[in-house]
Write a protein that holds these residues in place. Structure first.
Motif, short mmCIF file in Angstrom:
data_model
loop_
_atom_site.label_atom_id
_atom_site.label_comp_id
_atom_site.label_asym_id
_atom_site.label_seq_id
_atom_site.Cartn_x
_atom_site.Cartn_y
_atom_site.Cartn_z
N ALA A 143 0.75 -1.20 -0.07
CA ALA A 143 -0.09 -0.19 0.00
C ALA A 143 0.74 1.15 0.06
O ALA A 143 0.49 2.14 -0.80
CB ALA A 143 -1.02 -0.24 1.14
N ASP A 144 1.93 1.31 0.89
CA ASP A 144 2.78 2.31 0.91
C ASP A 144 3.66 2.64 -0.39
O ASP A 144 3.85 3.87 -0.76
CB ASP A 144 3.69 2.48 1.99
CG ASP A 144 4.69 1.42 2.17
OD1 ASP A 144 4.32 0.10 1.52
OD2 ASP A 144 5.76 1.50 2.85
N GLY A 145 3.95 1.50 -1.11
CA GLY A 145 4.65 1.67 -2.35
C GLY A 145 3.65 2.27 -3.30
O GLY A 145 4.08 3.00 -4.33
N ARG A 146 2.36 1.84 -3.41
CA ARG A 146 1.42 2.34 -4.66
C ARG A 146 1.29 3.76 -4.19
O ARG A 146 1.23 4.64 -5.12
CB ARG A 146 0.28 1.71 -4.30
CG ARG A 146 0.36 0.11 -5.08
CD ARG A 146 -0.82 -0.60 -5.22
NE ARG A 146 -0.71 -1.93 -5.70
CZ ARG A 146 -1.59 -2.63 -6.47
NH1 ARG A 146 -2.80 -2.17 -6.88
NH2 ARG A 146 -1.37 -3.75 -6.69
N GLU A 147 1.16 4.08 -2.94
CA GLU A 147 1.11 5.56 -2.49
C GLU A 147 2.23 6.25 -3.13
O GLU A 147 1.98 7.53 -3.54
CB GLU A 147 1.01 5.64 -0.97
CG GLU A 147 0.68 7.21 -0.57
CD GLU A 147 0.69 7.28 1.11
OE1 GLU A 147 0.76 8.39 1.51
OE2 GLU A 147 0.62 6.14 1.79
N ALA A 148 3.46 5.81 -2.98
CA ALA A 148 4.55 6.37 -3.08
C ALA A 148 4.59 6.77 -4.58
O ALA A 148 5.09 7.79 -5.03
CB ALA A 148 5.90 5.68 -2.78
N ILE A 149 4.31 5.81 -5.42
CA ILE A 149 4.33 6.00 -7.09
C ILE A 149 3.26 7.32 -7.17
O ILE A 149 3.82 8.22 -7.97
CB ILE A 149 3.93 4.85 -7.60
CG1 ILE A 149 4.98 3.76 -7.44
CG2 ILE A 149 3.38 5.25 -9.08
CD1 ILE A 149 4.22 2.32 -7.96
N ARG A 150 2.13 7.15 -6.74
CA ARG A 150 1.04 8.37 -6.84
C ARG A 150 1.63 9.71 -6.33
O ARG A 150 1.40 10.81 -7.14
CB ARG A 150 -0.22 7.91 -6.14
CG ARG A 150 -1.04 6.83 -7.15
CD ARG A 150 -2.48 6.62 -6.57
NE ARG A 150 -2.95 5.57 -7.45
CZ ARG A 150 -3.03 4.14 -6.87
NH1 ARG A 150 -2.81 3.80 -5.73
NH2 ARG A 150 -3.66 3.30 -7.60
N LYS A 151 2.25 9.78 -5.21
CA LYS A 151 2.57 10.94 -4.79
C LYS A 151 4.02 11.37 -5.31
O LYS A 151 3.85 12.72 -5.76
CB LYS A 151 3.08 10.68 -3.34
CG LYS A 151 3.33 11.94 -2.55
CD LYS A 151 3.75 11.88 -1.01
CE LYS A 151 3.92 13.24 -0.40
NZ LYS A 151 2.38 14.07 -0.39
N VAL A 160 -1.67 12.75 -13.65
CA VAL A 160 -1.56 11.16 -13.93
C VAL A 160 -2.59 10.22 -13.37
O VAL A 160 -2.82 10.62 -11.84
CB VAL A 160 -0.03 10.81 -13.48
CG1 VAL A 160 0.35 9.53 -13.82
CG2 VAL A 160 1.11 12.19 -13.92
N LYS A 161 -2.90 9.42 -13.93
CA LYS A 161 -3.89 8.37 -13.36
C LYS A 161 -3.11 7.13 -13.49
O LYS A 161 -2.82 6.43 -14.29
CB LYS A 161 -5.19 8.11 -14.36
CG LYS A 161 -6.28 7.17 -13.65
CD LYS A 161 -7.50 7.11 -14.47
CE LYS A 161 -8.16 5.94 -13.85
NZ LYS A 161 -7.75 4.77 -13.65
N VAL A 162 -2.76 6.83 -12.16
CA VAL A 162 -1.97 5.44 -12.10
C VAL A 162 -2.76 4.19 -11.63
O VAL A 162 -3.78 4.45 -10.85
CB VAL A 162 -0.86 5.62 -10.69
CG1 VAL A 162 -0.24 4.27 -10.44
CG2 VAL A 162 0.08 6.80 -10.85
N ASP A 163 -2.70 3.28 -12.51
CA ASP A 163 -3.33 1.95 -12.24
C ASP A 163 -2.59 0.96 -12.58
O ASP A 163 -1.59 0.85 -13.04
CB ASP A 163 -4.63 1.98 -13.11
CG ASP A 163 -4.53 2.02 -14.67
OD1 ASP A 163 -3.36 2.35 -14.96
OD2 ASP A 163 -5.34 1.93 -15.32
N PHE A 164 -2.72 -0.22 -11.80
CA PHE A 164 -2.17 -1.42 -11.92
C PHE A 164 -2.83 -2.65 -12.45
O PHE A 164 -4.10 -2.85 -12.03
CB PHE A 164 -1.63 -1.78 -10.48
CG PHE A 164 -0.66 -0.55 -9.72
CD1 PHE A 164 0.53 -0.69 -9.81
CD2 PHE A 164 -1.32 0.30 -9.15
CE1 PHE A 164 1.47 0.20 -9.32
CE2 PHE A 164 -0.68 1.27 -8.62
CZ PHE A 164 0.58 1.22 -8.54
N VAL A 165 -2.24 -3.69 -12.92
CA VAL A 165 -2.70 -5.01 -13.24
C VAL A 165 -2.08 -6.06 -12.71
O VAL A 165 -1.04 -5.91 -12.34
CB VAL A 165 -2.95 -5.02 -14.69
CG1 VAL A 165 -1.21 -5.07 -15.14
CG2 VAL A 165 -3.57 -6.52 -15.33
N GLY A 166 -2.96 -6.93 -12.24
CA GLY A 166 -2.49 -8.16 -11.34
C GLY A 166 -2.44 -7.99 -9.94
O GLY A 166 -1.58 -8.67 -9.21
#
Length: 291
Positions: free
Chosen positions: A262-270, A285-291
């Motif tokens: 969760a914090d890694g994904r938050e870091a990418i978005r931030k 930027v709209k960050v989304d992930f697959v998998g």
């Protein structure tokens, strides 16, 4: 269907080819070891690999969307987000460490903001982080593997280094001015996401999921068979001694590579949101992930 480690021959009929591109670095090689050596296979799929410098991969993803799966700097993602999405695994994340500014003489972090710095590419996450740290700093692009030699030669007073140079710069008599991964941690409390893997949206949800699972299995296979994966990765270690290569791989291929968290994904978005807010990235930027 997900990938699984297997020694059985894959069915060669009606195989769908998936093109994968990543940089010729020991950490990427370790990550893709399972797929590149057919230790990890997916029925009905064939994976072909191409190695290329990360800045060239960034540019090719932007200009051509050529590869099905490509390693990218997170800084490049805003420019490819319409054609690619991020895979939920395969990231290189600095846990309080990352790209460094090094110099031939001792400068303070304040002094370095007034000096021209050699950088490895305008689309690298290292460059984005540098501009967040010092918006007005003057930079010049130099191939990443030439930055340390150019600083030693006196052609630049300082350089922004990535990859194995983070471990070897002191051997050349250079001094660390600032570790931007440490600076980012102090500023945000988050790890610094440097690079990830992106997959073409046009493949469709089913294929994107299968390929993402295959990459996760490849990462897990390397972690489970570390000695063999390291031996394979050593050919891309740019003259690092085995113990140093092991340390470098451990920095960037670990549990965080299996899942950002969760914090890694938050870091990418931030990171990308700040880039947009500060005018470094030209659009939201709209960050989304697959998998």
């Amino acid at each position: 269907m997900t990938a699984s480690a297997s020694t059985e021959p894959a069915n060669s009929t009606h195989q769908r080819e998936i093109t994968i591109a990543h940089s010729p670095d020991s950490d990427d090689a370790f990550m893709f070891y399972g797929l590149a050596t057919n230790k990890v296979r997916v029925a009905g799929y064939k994976f072909t690999h191409q190695l290329c410098d990360i800045e060239k991969l960034n540019q090719r993803a932007i200009n051509e969307a050529f590869f099905d799966v490509t390693a990218i700097s997170f800084h490049a993602y805003p420019y490819i987000q319409d054609k690619y999405t991020l895979m939920a695994c395969g990231g290189s994340v600095g846990e309080g460490y990352g790209p460094m500014i090094v110099s031939s003489q001792r400068f303070t972090p304040t002094e370095i903001k007034k000096i021209k710095v050699a950088v490895p590419g305008m689309l690298t996450t290292a460059y984005l982080t540098l501009k967040l740290f010092a918006p007005e700093i003057e930079t010049e692009v130099v191939p990443f593997d030439r930055i340390i030699p150019e600083v030693i030669a006196g052609n630049y007073q300082a350089g922004l280094i990535i990859h194995e140079g983070q471990l070897t710069y002191s051997h050349s008599g250079l001094h660390k001015v600032i570790d931007l991964g440490q600076w980012w941690r102090e500023e945000t409390g988050l790890p610094l996401p440097l690079g990830g893997n992106a997959i073409r949206r046009s493949l469709g949800e089913d294929v994107m999921l299968k390929v993402t699972h295959a990459l996760r299995d490849s990462i897990q296979h390397g972690l489970d068979h570390r000695e063999e994966a390291l031996q394979y990765a050593m050919q891309f270690a740019r003259d690092l001694e085995p113990d140093m290569a092991n340390k470098f791989v451990g920095m960037y291929v670990n549990e965080r590579t299996l899942s950002y968290g969760a914090d890694g994904r938050e870091a990418i978005r931030k990171l990308l949101d700040l880039g947009y807010e500060r005018g470094i990235i030209p659009h939201p930027v709209k960050v989304d992930f697959v998998g």
